[in-house]
Design an enzyme around this catalytic site. Structure first.
Site, PDB file in Angstrom:
ATOM      1  N   LYS A   1      56.184  19.098  15.564  1.00 38.31           N
ATOM      2  CA  LYS A   1      57.013  18.850  14.384  1.00 38.31           C
ATOM      3  C   LYS A   1      58.012  17.746  14.701  1.00 38.31           C
ATOM      4  CE  LYS A   1      60.864  20.219  12.850  1.00 38.31           C
ATOM      5  NZ  LYS A   1      61.260  18.892  12.348  1.00 38.31           N
TER       6      LYS A   1
ATOM      7  N   GLU B   1      65.841  20.357  25.910  1.00 36.69           N
ATOM      8  CA  GLU B   1      66.591  19.154  26.313  1.00 36.69           C
ATOM      9  C   GLU B   1      67.657  18.966  25.227  1.00 36.69           C
ATOM     10  OE1 GLU B   1      68.230  16.320  27.001  1.00 36.69           O
ATOM     11  OE2 GLU B   1      66.640  14.997  26.302  1.00 36.69           O
TER      12      GLU B   1
ATOM     13  N   CYS C   1      71.467  11.427  24.329  1.00 33.32           N
ATOM     14  CA  CYS C   1      72.115  12.585  24.959  1.00 33.32           C
ATOM     15  C   CYS C   1      72.643  12.232  26.349  1.00 33.32           C
ATOM     16  CB  CYS C   1      71.134  13.750  25.028  1.00 33.32           C
ATOM     17  SG  CYS C   1      69.540  13.238  25.635  1.00 33.32           S
TER      18      CYS C   1
ATOM     19  N   GLU D   1      80.532  15.942  22.137  1.00 34.30           N
ATOM     20  CA  GLU D   1      79.599  14.817  22.200  1.00 34.30           C
ATOM     21  C   GLU D   1      79.872  13.849  21.035  1.00 34.30           C
ATOM     22  OE1 GLU D   1      75.550  16.131  21.676  1.00 34.30           O
ATOM     23  OE2 GLU D   1      74.782  14.542  22.959  1.00 34.30           O
TER      24      GLU D   1
HETATM   25  P1  ADP Z   1      70.326  16.383  15.369  1.00 33.13           P
HETATM   26  O1  ADP Z   1      71.591  17.125  15.109  1.00 33.13           O
HETATM   27  O2  ADP Z   1      70.440  15.378  16.421  1.00 33.13           O
HETATM   28  O3  ADP Z   1      69.578  15.926  14.162  1.00 33.13           O
HETATM   29  P2  ADP Z   1      68.786  18.770  15.573  1.00 33.13           P
HETATM   30  O4  ADP Z   1      68.896  19.681  16.729  1.00 33.13           O
HETATM   31  O5  ADP Z   1      69.343  19.212  14.284  1.00 33.13           O
HETATM   32  O6  ADP Z   1      69.402  17.410  16.075  1.00 33.13           O
HETATM   33  O7  ADP Z   1      67.277  18.351  15.302  1.00 33.13           O
HETATM   34  C1  ADP Z   1      66.327  18.131  16.316  1.00 33.13           C
HETATM   35  C2  ADP Z   1      64.976  18.648  15.850  1.00 33.13           C
HETATM   36  O8  ADP Z   1      65.091  20.040  15.619  1.00 33.13           O
HETATM   37  C3  ADP Z   1      64.491  18.055  14.542  1.00 33.13           C
HETATM   38  O9  ADP Z   1      63.087  17.906  14.599  1.00 33.13           O
HETATM   39  C4  ADP Z   1      64.868  19.113  13.530  1.00 33.13           C
HETATM   40  O10 ADP Z   1      64.052  19.107  12.378  1.00 33.13           O
HETATM   41  C5  ADP Z   1      64.602  20.367  14.326  1.00 33.13           C
HETATM   42  N1  ADP Z   1      65.322  21.563  13.856  1.00 33.13           N
HETATM   43  C6  ADP Z   1      66.495  21.640  13.214  1.00 33.13           C
HETATM   44  N2  ADP Z   1      66.803  22.931  12.945  1.00 33.13           N
HETATM   45  C7  ADP Z   1      65.788  23.698  13.426  1.00 33.13           C
HETATM   46  C8  ADP Z   1      65.513  25.100  13.476  1.00 33.13           C
HETATM   47  N3  ADP Z   1      66.349  26.008  12.989  1.00 33.13           N
HETATM   48  N4  ADP Z   1      64.359  25.490  14.068  1.00 33.13           N
HETATM   49  C9  ADP Z   1      63.511  24.598  14.594  1.00 33.13           C
HETATM   50  N5  ADP Z   1      63.716  23.273  14.584  1.00 33.13           N
HETATM   51  C10 ADP Z   1      64.834  22.814  14.019  1.00 33.13           C
END
Ligand code: ADP
Length: 476
Positions: free
Chosen positions: A172, A247, A281, A380
């Site tokens: 995904k 990560e 990061c 961050e």
């Molecule tokens: P950022 O804040 O840098 O956008 P995120 O951690 O929100 O980072 O997003 C990183 C990845 O995790 C993206 O592919 C996002 O769609 C996915 N993501 C966000 N929320 C969830 C969740 N609850 N479960 C699984 N994947 C998630």
């Protein structure tokens, strides 16, 4: 660019044709769309990956490695197209996207070889009538969730070792940057990676991630993203005792000692801080500079920063792109304003660049006299801001560097070998760059301590994530 999901060798839409738009962060324009998939597609993808696991895992490592090399070569032939897509949806300058394509290729190359070295062990038994064997096997179906800041690189770090190990995948990509993953998948098909081995689902993160967490077939979820979402995944993984590789965020200290070569320190600073507009990061986020050399360091830094040209990736000579979205811009603005309110001195930048009214372009910024009372000290940043903290005492600065919940990267600038080694050993982080602002490479283990994550990407350790160890005891 209206793209589809790729499941079991077929490009599919969401049942009701629901889509999500993809934007160019430099202009806010819609550049394409992806299916707004959810649990149904996430499950279908797992079924496909499960169905093709036996075939893929029973191929030889040579065969899998050959396919990875073919994929790499097809990526080479499409380098310009791929770089353009990375820049278009992430906003980073074209030269950075080209570097990212090279990083992607380097992971495919390295793991194509390393997959051939998944060695077992024989262990001397305690009695003559027993034999002990240890073998390594692919963990099974792997869920891959990637972020927007390195849409190709972050994917390659996970996909190359997992395929080399013999796993099949459900992937995904981030909603902001799915087009890169889709193009890479098209190139994987062209390379001959068999159907069902890579399955790509786009859409609702919580639903898709939640489905994979609940699935018995998915044996590992490897995730790059925020610590906040990492913690959600850890909680969700408990029910099935699912393995995670995470990560997560970082808040890297960058320490410039009195005996540092200041040219090296400034080069390291520019490389570490401004790559991807400070949205990595491992970006240097807390800059500790010995007070006796601070004026010279600042002078050199300001000269180097004058060469930065902020703008959209397709404008010539651009070095620095936009922030990814409104939330990122608000966070950076809040941190800078909060620091100034609490006594930091603005030495350069400090605001949005008005003439690009659509994208979130922010001036490269220097803040001096930053201290523990400020938001930027502990959280961050993810933006082009250099917060400087002067120090005198070397023991104290190590404590300050470690005074964070994060532990991903740290940077040390000194010409003393002893100091470099001693301080590297005392720093609580998974990666230390000594006079080096960009330490990550395919053959080295990249990963965080503390709330920066679990597990490693890259190197031998990065392959281990995708393997299970089996001990076989033989009674003769
Ligand atoms: P950022 O804040 O840098 O956008 P995120 O951690 O929100 O980072 O997003 C990183 C990845 O995790 C993206 O592919 C996002 O769609 C996915 N993501 C966000 N929320 C969830 C969740 N609850 N479960 C699984 N994947 C998630």
């Amino acid at each position: 660019m209206h793209k589809k999901m790729f499941i079991n060798g077929e490009w599919i839409t969401e049942d009701n044709n629901a889509t999500l738009p993809v934007h160019n962060p430099a202009t806010g324009e819609v550049i394409g769309s992806i299916p707004n998939g959810g649990a149904k597609e996430a499950n279908k993808a797992v079924q496909a990956a499960e169905q093709h696991l036996e075939d893929w895992s029973s191929r030889t490592a040579e065969e899998r490695g050959d396919l990875l090399i073919k994929w790499r070569d097809i990526i080479s032939a499409n380098e310009d197209k791929l770089s353009e897509i990375i820049s278009l949806e992430s906003g980073k300058p074209l030269h950075e996207s080209k570097v990212e394509v090279n990083v992607t290729k380097s992971f495919l190359t390295w793991y194509a070889e390393e997959g051939k070295r998944v060695y077992g062990e024989t262990i001397p038994a305690s009695s003559g009538d027993k034999r002990i064997l240890v073998i390594k096997q692919p963990i099974g179906v792997v869920g891959i969730i990637t972020p927007w800041n390195f849409p190709a690189g972050a994917l390659a770090k996970k996909i190359a070792p997992s395929l080399a190990a013999g796993c099949t995948l459900v992937v995904k990509p981030a909603e902001e940057t799915p087009l890169t993953t889709i193009l890479l998948t098209e190139l994987a098909i062209e390379a001959g990676i068999p159907k069902g081995v890579i399955n790509v689902v786009t859409g609702q993160p919580e639903e898709i991630g939640g489905t994979w967490l609940k699935s018995d077939a998915v044996k590992l979820i490897t995730f790059t993203g925020s610590t906040k979402v990492g913690k959600i995944l850890m909680k969700g993984a408990a029910d099935k005792v699912k393995k995670l590789s995470l990560e997560l965020g970082g808040h890297a200290p960058f320490i410039v000692f009195e005996d540092a070569d200041l040219d090296k320190a400034v080069t390291g600073m520019m490389n570490s801080k401004f790559r991807n507009t400070g949205q990595t990061c491992v970006c240097a986020n807390r800059i500790f500079v010995n007070k006796n050399i601070l004026p010279q360091f600042l002078e050199k830094l300001k000269i180097a920063m004058k060469d930065l040209l902020v703008g959209p990736y397709d404008k010539s000579n651009v070095t620095t792109g936009p922030l990814i979205n409104q939330a990122a811009y608000e966070k950076v603005t809040f941190q800078v304003e909060d620091a100034i309110k609490k006594g930091a001195v603005l030495k350069m930048g400090g605001k949005r660049i008005d003439h690009y009214s659509k994208g979130y372009f922010y001036e490269p910024t220097i803040l001096q006299d930053v201290n523990e009372s400020m938001e930027i000290y502990y959280n961050e940043t993810f933006g082009p801001v250099i917060p400087i903290i002067a120090f005198e005492d070397e023991d104290k600065v190590i404590n300050q560097a470690n005074d964070t919940k994060y532990g991903l990267a740290a940077y040390i600038f000194t010409e003393s070998l002893n100091k470099a080694i001693q301080i590297s050993e005392k720093i609580e982080s998974g990666i230390v760059g000594i006079n080096d602002g960009i330490p990550s490479v395919a053959q080295a283990p990249f990963g965080g301590w503390k709330e920066s994550g679990l597990g490693k990407e890259g190197g031998r350790a990065g392959l281990e994530e995708f393997l299970e160890t089996k001990y076989i005891s033989i009674q003769m």
